[in-house]
Design a protein around this motif. Sequence first.
Motif, PDB file in Angstrom:
ATOM      1  N   SER A 189       0.809  -1.147   0.052  1.00 36.87           N
ATOM      2  CA  SER A 189       0.016  -0.013  -0.132  1.00 36.87           C
ATOM      3  C   SER A 189       0.971   1.308  -0.106  1.00 36.87           C
ATOM      4  O   SER A 189       1.800   1.354   0.787  1.00 36.87           O
ATOM      5  CB  SER A 189      -0.996   0.086   1.282  1.00 36.87           C
ATOM      6  OG  SER A 189      -1.433   1.257   1.508  1.00 36.87           O
ATOM      7  N   HIS A 244      -2.254  -2.789   3.854  1.00 39.77           N
ATOM      8  CA  HIS A 244      -2.508  -1.819   4.603  1.00 39.77           C
ATOM      9  C   HIS A 244      -1.420  -1.169   5.579  1.00 39.77           C
ATOM     10  O   HIS A 244      -0.597  -2.169   5.915  1.00 39.77           O
ATOM     11  CB  HIS A 244      -4.098  -1.765   5.380  1.00 39.77           C
ATOM     12  CG  HIS A 244      -3.847  -3.045   6.257  1.00 39.77           C
ATOM     13  ND1 HIS A 244      -3.929  -4.262   6.066  1.00 39.77           N
ATOM     14  CD2 HIS A 244      -3.789  -2.952   7.526  1.00 39.77           C
ATOM     15  CE1 HIS A 244      -3.849  -4.859   7.049  1.00 39.77           C
ATOM     16  NE2 HIS A 244      -3.666  -4.262   8.103  1.00 39.77           N
ATOM     17  N   ASP A 285      -8.635  -0.382   5.545  1.00 42.24           N
ATOM     18  CA  ASP A 285      -8.701  -0.144   4.043  1.00 42.24           C
ATOM     19  C   ASP A 285      -7.736  -0.859   3.500  1.00 42.24           C
ATOM     20  O   ASP A 285      -6.485  -0.316   3.566  1.00 42.24           O
ATOM     21  CB  ASP A 285      -8.677   1.384   3.762  1.00 42.24           C
ATOM     22  CG  ASP A 285     -10.073   2.132   4.580  1.00 42.24           C
ATOM     23  OD1 ASP A 285     -11.164   1.168   4.915  1.00 42.24           O
ATOM     24  OD2 ASP A 285      -9.753   3.056   4.929  1.00 42.24           O
TER      25      ASP A 285
END
Length: 302
Positions: A182, A268, A276
């Motif tokens: 991420s 994440h 998320d």
Amino acid sequence: MTALSSSLSRYDAICEVAGADLPHPAQAEIEQLGFSLTTEVLDTFLGSALEDQLPIIMEGLIGGFHSAALRLQREADRAHDDMRRLHRDFDGSEIKDVELQDATLRYNRADAAIMIIEVLRDAACENYTAQTGEVWTPWRGSAKTHTASYAVIEAKDAMKARRVREQGLMDPGTEVVVFRGSPQAKTSLDANRIFDALNWALSQHPAMKLATTGNLGAEQIALKWARDKKVGVVLAKADFERHRRAAPFKANDELLALDPVLVLTLDHSLEGDSDDAFGPAANIAQKARENGLRVMSVTRRK
């Protein structure tokens, strides 16, 4: 023209033809210099207040090598014109013979210098692309890739050798470790766990190459690890201009096409309680499992 020994590399052969009084640096030394210079600059500016200006900084560094090669090319062109003129007007006199030898020597020495600077430029350019995903292009003049050197050897053979070298450089090897993470995973905790995961992967696969898209956050942290550990990098950068919203997922397909021995993901940030998930990281994990590949997630210490 001096015959090139088949036992010499092309680099060494061109340097030998140049006939300089002092030795030329070895090709490996020049390539290491290009790698070291760009690595020092990247290590200094990545993660600093000047990170956004890094493309301009690298343009100045790599572009400087390119500019030097163009200036040397003009010298070689002048010497080549002199050689053609002297060949055309040669009358067998000692004076003309000396002038022709001098022009040939100037051409050969300029040619060797061009080759060396181009090797330096190309090594710097390749390292910059490998570490950041950015591609340097010249702001003026065409990038020659040793064209002048090929005037001294048979052109068809030279181009064939170059294609073989390029294919070798593109070969990712048999121990590719893919990492997708991420862009939000960029805290100290994230970095420490990414380093732990990659160190473990390297212990399991000593010949590993790191494959990633070079995205911001977690994947930039992984690229820094690769620089520090001198681990080779294979980039599959997302092509948003061509694939638009599907670009990150097309990049995943390119990464999986490398037949990795391991897929690492961090979808994440480990800091805080956010759940998320970064879609492309979750996507590649799912596809890898469907293809029977080994998948591991980077997690907090238990």
